[in-house]
Enzyme design. Sequence first.
Site, PDB file in Angstrom:
ATOM      1  N   TYR A  14       1.133  -1.602   0.131  1.00  0.00           N
ATOM      2  CA  TYR A  14      -0.291   0.305   0.528  1.00  0.00           C
ATOM      3  C   TYR A  14       0.704   1.320  -0.098  1.00  0.00           C
ATOM      4  O   TYR A  14       1.886   1.492   0.642  1.00  0.00           O
ATOM      5  CB  TYR A  14      -0.807  -0.518   1.128  1.00  0.00           C
ATOM      6  N   HIS A 143      -9.664 -10.996  -3.610  1.00  0.00           N
ATOM      7  CA  HIS A 143      -9.460  -9.188  -3.752  1.00  0.00           C
ATOM      8  C   HIS A 143     -10.617  -8.425  -2.682  1.00  0.00           C
ATOM      9  O   HIS A 143     -10.947  -8.144  -1.505  1.00  0.00           O
ATOM     10  CB  HIS A 143      -8.435  -8.383  -3.942  1.00  0.00           C
ATOM     11  N   HIS A 152     -16.926  -0.212   0.949  1.00  0.00           N
ATOM     12  CA  HIS A 152     -16.525  -0.068  -1.058  1.00  0.00           C
ATOM     13  C   HIS A 152     -18.364  -1.290  -0.848  1.00  0.00           C
ATOM     14  O   HIS A 152     -18.266  -1.260  -2.228  1.00  0.00           O
ATOM     15  CB  HIS A 152     -15.890  -1.179  -0.858  1.00  0.00           C
ATOM     16  N   ASP A 179     -12.043  -4.009   1.912  1.00  0.00           N
ATOM     17  CA  ASP A 179     -13.247  -3.027   2.852  1.00  0.00           C
ATOM     18  C   ASP A 179     -12.203  -3.912   3.963  1.00  0.00           C
ATOM     19  O   ASP A 179     -11.840  -4.721   4.660  1.00  0.00           O
ATOM     20  CB  ASP A 179     -14.531  -4.350   2.953  1.00  0.00           C
TER      21      ASP A 179
END
Length: 260
Positions: A14, A143, A152, A179
Amino acid sequence: MDIDFVVSTGDNFYNNGLSSINDPTFVESFTRVYTAKSLQKQWYAVLGNHDYHGDVEAQLNPALRRIDERWLCLRSFILQTEVAEFFFVDTTPFIDKYFRKPNKHTFDWRGVLPRKDYLSKLLKDLDLTLRNSKANWKFVIGHHTIKSIGHHRSTEELGKLLLPILEANGVDMYINGHDHCLEHISSRSSGIQFLTSGGGSKAWKGDVDELDRDGVEFYYDGQGFMSMQLTETDATIAFYDISGKDLHHLSLSKPRHSAV
């Protein structure tokens, strides 16, 4: 628990994946983070949308295994164990908005275009492999959410294209990230358990659809992780917070698989 392996449900690095196989993020965000003796086992990772913001081929490159032998990331693949089969699915190419309205984001679509052909082959291969599987337990890992009340919400494209294949082939669980929470939703129609394990780092406090509680067995908007213990006839899932406190349990049983 003396685990056998670890699964990462995507967004492995990330916020923008890896820039190359030499990106120091790999060591800084994987090798130097998961240092516990208990985690020195094989890791199986699926790609997330944030991984597609970087160099996807870098995450898939076997060269990373020379840096840390635990690492294995492929687009879509099957993990066969003695008592179950795990089907890893590359879900990011299913999401329409990443192609139509990527906003400020860029995506590395090498190996995915033409998109229609890529998705068609992926779905056909998954359907055939699930249909031919003799495993007593079938788990699909991707994912993106299929069902979620988190930030989401449920993913329309997966509900339309992927879910019917899972339902038709007796899949027991769909496990996802995306999420940033921990979540368990039971299907009212097929018996599939939808499990979100996306709380391994940043969590989104209070970002939940309180009005849509259909099938929701558990929701935790904090950090944590999930464990799975399997035998041929029993499956036990547990969700934990960061202190290791057991937050929720799911136990499933089924008859021993009959040899034909």
